[in-house]
Design an enzyme around this catalytic site. Sequence first.
Site, PDB file in Angstrom:
ATOM      1  N   MET A 148     -19.466 -56.075 -40.640  1.00  0.00           N
ATOM      2  CA  MET A 148     -20.198 -57.153 -40.698  1.00  0.00           C
ATOM      3  C   MET A 148     -20.211 -57.849 -41.826  1.00  0.00           C
ATOM      4  O   MET A 148     -19.333 -58.169 -42.445  1.00  0.00           O
ATOM      5  CB  MET A 148     -21.846 -56.113 -41.989  1.00  0.00           C
ATOM      6  CG  MET A 148     -22.181 -54.959 -41.276  1.00  0.00           C
ATOM      7  SD  MET A 148     -23.552 -54.372 -42.140  1.00  0.00           S
ATOM      8  CE  MET A 148     -22.953 -53.121 -43.535  1.00  0.00           C
ATOM      9  N   VAL A 149     -19.074 -58.996 -40.576  1.00  0.00           N
ATOM     10  CA  VAL A 149     -19.209 -60.075 -41.125  1.00  0.00           C
ATOM     11  C   VAL A 149     -19.774 -60.722 -42.356  1.00  0.00           C
ATOM     12  O   VAL A 149     -21.064 -61.407 -41.765  1.00  0.00           O
ATOM     13  CB  VAL A 149     -18.785 -60.898 -40.124  1.00  0.00           C
ATOM     14  CG1 VAL A 149     -18.208 -62.687 -40.641  1.00  0.00           C
ATOM     15  CG2 VAL A 149     -18.467 -60.332 -38.838  1.00  0.00           C
ATOM     16  N   CYS A 179     -15.562 -55.789 -32.712  1.00  0.00           N
ATOM     17  CA  CYS A 179     -16.258 -57.628 -32.874  1.00  0.00           C
ATOM     18  C   CYS A 179     -15.975 -57.605 -31.187  1.00  0.00           C
ATOM     19  O   CYS A 179     -15.026 -58.661 -31.370  1.00  0.00           O
ATOM     20  CB  CYS A 179     -14.995 -58.657 -34.076  1.00  0.00           C
ATOM     21  SG  CYS A 179     -16.447 -59.888 -34.024  1.00  0.00           S
ATOM     22  N   LYS A 183     -11.163 -49.352 -35.183  1.00  0.00           N
ATOM     23  CA  LYS A 183     -12.504 -49.576 -34.874  1.00  0.00           C
ATOM     24  C   LYS A 183     -12.752 -50.166 -33.519  1.00  0.00           C
ATOM     25  O   LYS A 183     -12.261 -51.432 -33.676  1.00  0.00           O
ATOM     26  CB  LYS A 183     -14.174 -50.157 -36.105  1.00  0.00           C
ATOM     27  CG  LYS A 183     -14.962 -49.786 -35.221  1.00  0.00           C
ATOM     28  CD  LYS A 183     -15.722 -50.672 -36.289  1.00  0.00           C
ATOM     29  CE  LYS A 183     -17.332 -51.001 -36.051  1.00  0.00           C
ATOM     30  NZ  LYS A 183     -17.837 -51.558 -34.938  1.00  0.00           N
ATOM     31  N   ASN A 242     -21.278 -45.049 -34.201  1.00  0.00           N
ATOM     32  CA  ASN A 242     -21.119 -46.482 -34.165  1.00  0.00           C
ATOM     33  C   ASN A 242     -22.125 -47.078 -33.165  1.00  0.00           C
ATOM     34  O   ASN A 242     -22.103 -47.006 -31.990  1.00  0.00           O
ATOM     35  CB  ASN A 242     -20.362 -47.504 -34.512  1.00  0.00           C
ATOM     36  CG  ASN A 242     -20.914 -48.831 -35.319  1.00  0.00           C
ATOM     37  OD1 ASN A 242     -20.276 -49.889 -34.896  1.00  0.00           O
ATOM     38  ND2 ASN A 242     -22.232 -48.771 -35.705  1.00  0.00           N
ATOM     39  N   GLY A 243     -23.410 -47.703 -33.312  1.00  0.00           N
ATOM     40  CA  GLY A 243     -24.195 -48.087 -32.409  1.00  0.00           C
ATOM     41  C   GLY A 243     -26.052 -47.535 -32.763  1.00  0.00           C
ATOM     42  O   GLY A 243     -25.655 -46.622 -31.825  1.00  0.00           O
ATOM     43  N   GLY A 244     -26.696 -48.178 -32.651  1.00  0.00           N
ATOM     44  CA  GLY A 244     -27.983 -48.080 -32.910  1.00  0.00           C
ATOM     45  C   GLY A 244     -28.627 -47.044 -33.767  1.00  0.00           C
ATOM     46  O   GLY A 244     -29.773 -45.803 -33.304  1.00  0.00           O
ATOM     47  N   ALA A 272     -24.936 -50.422 -38.828  1.00  0.00           N
ATOM     48  CA  ALA A 272     -24.302 -51.504 -39.617  1.00  0.00           C
ATOM     49  C   ALA A 272     -25.761 -52.687 -39.852  1.00  0.00           C
ATOM     50  O   ALA A 272     -26.425 -52.802 -40.997  1.00  0.00           O
ATOM     51  CB  ALA A 272     -23.515 -52.483 -38.373  1.00  0.00           C
TER      52      ALA A 272
END
Length: 286
Positions: free
Chosen positions: A1-2, A82, A121, A181-183, A205
């Site tokens: 998370m930038v 990213c 990642k 990761n994702g959803g 995230a």
Amino acid sequence: MVRYSKGAFRELVRDYDVDIAYTPMILADVFKSSAFARQDYTTNNSDCPVVVQFAAHNPTDFAQAAELVAPYADGIDLNCGCPQKWAYKECIGAYLSERPEAVQDMLHAIKSAVNIPCSIKIRKHPSDMRKTVELVRRAEKMGVDWITVHGRTRHQKSTEPVDYEAIRLVKESVSIPVLANGGIFSISDADTMYYKTAVNGVMSARGLLQNPALFAGYAQTPLTSVEKYVNLALAYGTPFFILHHHLIFMLESVMSSVERKTFNCLSSTPAILDHLLFYYGIKCTL
């Protein structure tokens, strides 16, 4: 998370069953060259385990940045996922998910430079999962300690379904731990991910931004979590725009459209504190 997973937020989510917290993505070339930039990463004894996440496009920058931060971190992550256009143009982030040779060179450099765990990642390849498999197998041979895979390509929107089969294929292709990761916006989403992919862990995230307590089973952000975050953010000296944006995410599900418009226009920390007291009875002081 930038920008967002700084110290105050990392400390908050650890209270809600998060086992490992990552820093925001840090540009390795800037970090290793600028003492001022290095001040942006702070940690303490309760911030453990913490993984410092770097974006890099060459082995030298990555290794030098890792050497500087290694005494103050529990792990180093190379971000190869990213999807932002600016990152791709700079040859970082998801650009690397399509270039296994470059990732291999950077992993070789960091394994020679530091003696703490490291990870990558990635995202699934845009068109050929065989290339994703090649990437993770090379990473494993270079000694990477775990891999996190996002089940979308860099071109896909966050509203599109996650490819569980792609994640499962990555898990089956290596013998080291794989995180997915994702959803992930709820415990149910995490359970589904485990069931369909057999991964070793799940990362969130955007889900945690909206609800820092999701891994503790909360359906939406509890007000006690909002109060905790504000007090932590004030103690850490979190910049106003980060505090403001976190609260926009966290309160999204309980705000009316009228309140949301009002809250979005707030321009100072005292104004935020007054708003939280008026609407939610949350008492925080500077």
